[in-house]
Design a protein around this motif. Sequence first.
Motif, PDB file in Angstrom:
ATOM      1  N   UNK A 218       0.871  -1.172   0.000  1.00 39.74           N
ATOM      2  CA  UNK A 218       0.000   0.000   0.000  1.00 39.74           C
ATOM      3  C   UNK A 218       0.906   1.219   0.000  1.00 39.74           C
ATOM      4  N   UNK A 219       0.993   1.883  -1.138  1.00 42.06           N
ATOM      5  CA  UNK A 219       2.041   2.888  -1.353  1.00 42.06           C
ATOM      6  C   UNK A 219       1.456   4.228  -1.781  1.00 42.06           C
ATOM      7  N   UNK A 220       2.079   5.334  -1.382  1.00 41.90           N
ATOM      8  CA  UNK A 220       1.639   6.644  -1.858  1.00 41.90           C
ATOM      9  C   UNK A 220       1.777   6.737  -3.378  1.00 41.90           C
ATOM     10  N   UNK A 221       0.791   7.321  -4.018  1.00 40.70           N
ATOM     11  CA  UNK A 221       0.827   7.489  -5.475  1.00 40.70           C
ATOM     12  C   UNK A 221       1.528   8.810  -5.807  1.00 40.70           C
ATOM     13  N   UNK A 222       2.634   8.701  -6.517  1.00 35.52           N
ATOM     14  CA  UNK A 222       3.340   9.937  -6.895  1.00 35.52           C
ATOM     15  C   UNK A 222       3.509  10.066  -8.403  1.00 35.52           C
ATOM     16  N   UNK A 223       3.606   8.949  -9.120  1.00 33.97           N
ATOM     17  CA  UNK A 223       3.698   8.953 -10.578  1.00 33.97           C
ATOM     18  C   UNK A 223       3.038   7.661 -11.052  1.00 33.97           C
ATOM     19  N   UNK A 224       1.740   7.733 -11.336  1.00 36.25           N
ATOM     20  CA  UNK A 224       0.966   6.523 -11.600  1.00 36.25           C
ATOM     21  C   UNK A 224       1.569   5.676 -12.705  1.00 36.25           C
ATOM     22  N   UNK A 225       1.892   6.291 -13.835  1.00 34.07           N
ATOM     23  CA  UNK A 225       2.401   5.528 -14.971  1.00 34.07           C
ATOM     24  C   UNK A 225       3.708   4.824 -14.618  1.00 34.07           C
ATOM     25  N   UNK A 226       4.624   5.543 -13.995  1.00 30.84           N
ATOM     26  CA  UNK A 226       5.908   4.957 -13.628  1.00 30.84           C
ATOM     27  C   UNK A 226       5.722   3.803 -12.653  1.00 30.84           C
ATOM     28  N   UNK A 227       4.848   3.993 -11.673  1.00 30.71           N
ATOM     29  CA  UNK A 227       4.637   2.956 -10.671  1.00 30.71           C
ATOM     30  C   UNK A 227       3.965   1.725 -11.271  1.00 30.71           C
ATOM     31  N   UNK A 228       3.041   1.925 -12.190  1.00 28.17           N
ATOM     32  CA  UNK A 228       2.396   0.792 -12.868  1.00 28.17           C
ATOM     33  C   UNK A 228       3.421   0.023 -13.687  1.00 28.17           C
ATOM     34  N   UNK A 229       4.264   0.728 -14.417  1.00 30.50           N
ATOM     35  CA  UNK A 229       5.277   0.067 -15.249  1.00 30.50           C
ATOM     36  C   UNK A 229       6.279  -0.711 -14.393  1.00 30.50           C
ATOM     37  N   UNK A 230       6.584  -0.204 -13.211  1.00 31.73           N
ATOM     38  CA  UNK A 230       7.490  -0.932 -12.309  1.00 31.73           C
ATOM     39  C   UNK A 230       6.875  -2.266 -11.892  1.00 31.73           C
ATOM     40  N   UNK A 231       5.589  -2.261 -11.612  1.00 29.97           N
ATOM     41  CA  UNK A 231       4.901  -3.504 -11.232  1.00 29.97           C
ATOM     42  C   UNK A 231       4.881  -4.478 -12.401  1.00 29.97           C
TER      43      UNK A 231
END
Length: 755
Positions: A218-231
């Motif tokens: 459960x993580x703070x959202x700071x850059x949705x696209x970047x975080x999705x691509x990391x997953x």
Amino acid sequence: MLPPTSPDHSLDDLKQVIERHWGYRTFRPLQEPAMRAVLQGRDSVVVLPTGGGKSLCYQAPAVLRGELTVVVSPLIALMKDQVDGLQACGVPAIQLDSSQSAGERSSYEMDVRQGTIRLLFVSPERLVNTDFYQLLKRVGVRTFAIDEAHCISHWGHDFRPEYRQLNRIKELFPAASVHAYTATATEQVRRDIAAQLALKDPEVLVGNFDRPNLTYRVLPRHDRTKQVLEVLERHRDDPGIIYCSFQRDVEDLTAILQQHGYNARRYHAGLSSEERRTAQNAFADEECNLIVATIAFGMGIDRSNIRFVMHTAMPKSLEHYQQETGRAGRDGDEAECILLHSGADLMTWKSILEKNAQEASVDPSFLPTVMKHLEDIDRFCRGVVCRHRALVEHFGQAFETENCGHCDLCLGDTAELADARVMAQKILSCVARVKERFGIGYVISVLRGEDDEKVRKFGHDNLTTFGILKDQRTVDLRDWIYQLISQKVLQQNAVSLSNGKTVPILGLNPASWEVMRGQREVRLLQLVRRKKGEKAEKTRAEAASWEGVDRGLFEELRGLRRRLAQERQLEPYMVFGDHTLRELARVRPSSPERMRLVYGVGEVKLREFGQAFLETIREHSDARGLSLDNAPAPLKVEEPRKTPARPNPQRTLAFEQFRQGAAIEDVMHQTGRARSTVMDFLGEYVREERPKSIAPWVPDAVYQRIAMAARQVGSERLKPIYLQLGEQVSYDEIRLVLAHLTAGTGAAAPTDGAG
């Protein structure tokens, strides 16, 4: 046609049915008492987590009894998945729905009259709003199963008015038993389900809400696209669902992912029914592994090998979150659940719900309940308590483990901020010094000492708080401000401007001043920044589930499964689940007899698919000089939680009787509980109190035989021991001896005669 069975059904009869059709050799927690309730004709409310085996609780008894069970289900797609899966296991099952022609429905109704069907799936409307119930009365239906039963309750997260009409079942079929099944229900919802269905003294069985094979982040959202691509990078080629709150977000994110080369499909209510069906079928048939969707997607999906579920924004409730993340890892293997959140999510949902209440889209009387749901999940997102613990305790259960090893907090992805109170004091002080007249962005600009024309205009570049947090990132400060709002030591007030617009302004309250005076503590979370290339720690489940698995063979078997499924117009998991494929790729069985011992391989599937899989395994192994018939993975024994949510007087009485060496039949009489329940109590007694001998329940000679067989074929699985003993010793005795051997006091029993 399957012949009706004897009314006196033993536990072994039930196990044989399950093993023959489904290939399972052990019960999951609470499955056995849930099935007993069906067989005994006692109403029940069964709450088991997604993947906990709810469906089997009414499917297996229907086959054993040789009678018709009517299953009420909310979606045609959900019915179809269950019917296809049952037919693949050799169980006669049909559905009746509005998509069928009159001729098809007439033919199916004839099958019902002739008694050839064991499970009939219908919608609530068909059952109570048509004369279809007359047919069911004529064939003498005695059992009804209500799937997704939380839809009945006003207090649930997915209330459906048509489900309220199911209270007519008891009027129309007063002699029938009714069984309600759901994955998510608090105590209030469980009570409402029982009341609305007019259940009579129901057996209420609530499983452990913990899903230890799921890793929650459960993580703070700071850059949705970047975080999705990391997953997606760490789950390359894995099946997954990405949830967005709104249709426009689904469209935007799907387009971005497709530009990055991902075969992503979109799904939301704004698409045509044909577009939604195409996307859902592509995902179910493993033509694509990635769906970007609103919560409109999911209930009709029964794909067992989903390896990750990602929320790009906070859901509306913990019940929604539990159900949606529950679609991951249904095969029992590891899966990851990622939730990106921002304080703005709470404000957005509140605004939407208040607007819907004003427009009568939501019953205003329910507004306090849905608002409480929002506050609960917001606290969950902001909390610094183990995620597994927080979820389990929300549903009223105790959580024993200090460190779950399967969430962002326990894995060290997020951590509590040192000197959180000092950080809060600096932020609150800045809000005070700008006279509580500005929003989050402006306050952050002052704190970071940014060269901003508006800040200079108001002279706030001369404040003592100007630049006091210049070394902190904007995304971190924004998240901490929202965390303070969540803890009610800071607030947002809506202020109307002269142009008619409303803007949120930060304001203080008495709790704010308590923090600034050092009279109140606060807790703030921050992401742990890893070095470039440094990966997050693997969970225990992830490491264990692939141990000894031939990855290359697994992929070959997955391709074979897909081809066989396409030939038979089945979804791939209906051939074999990923868990079974992993075990086949680990054991590499050489014969049907060896393959039959693998988890999930029943007689029907062995007959239908066994030869093709054995040939692929043999060719792969021969080409690489690999051994066959390797040792299986240790069996994962799922035990109920150590401490019941409430004291159980029958369990306490049973333990007292066992200490005196009472016979099982005597304990059944004293407690008023079925043999299966008493055997569960006895197993718990042996594991917890570790008696020197279990001779009152297992004769010494039998104990010695079981112990010797366990040495010869291993103690990880019950079936090989059962076969080694010529099928002459009961599973109950085997299970009890193994519990004693592993409890720490019975290890010497085979040689010194104890037992």
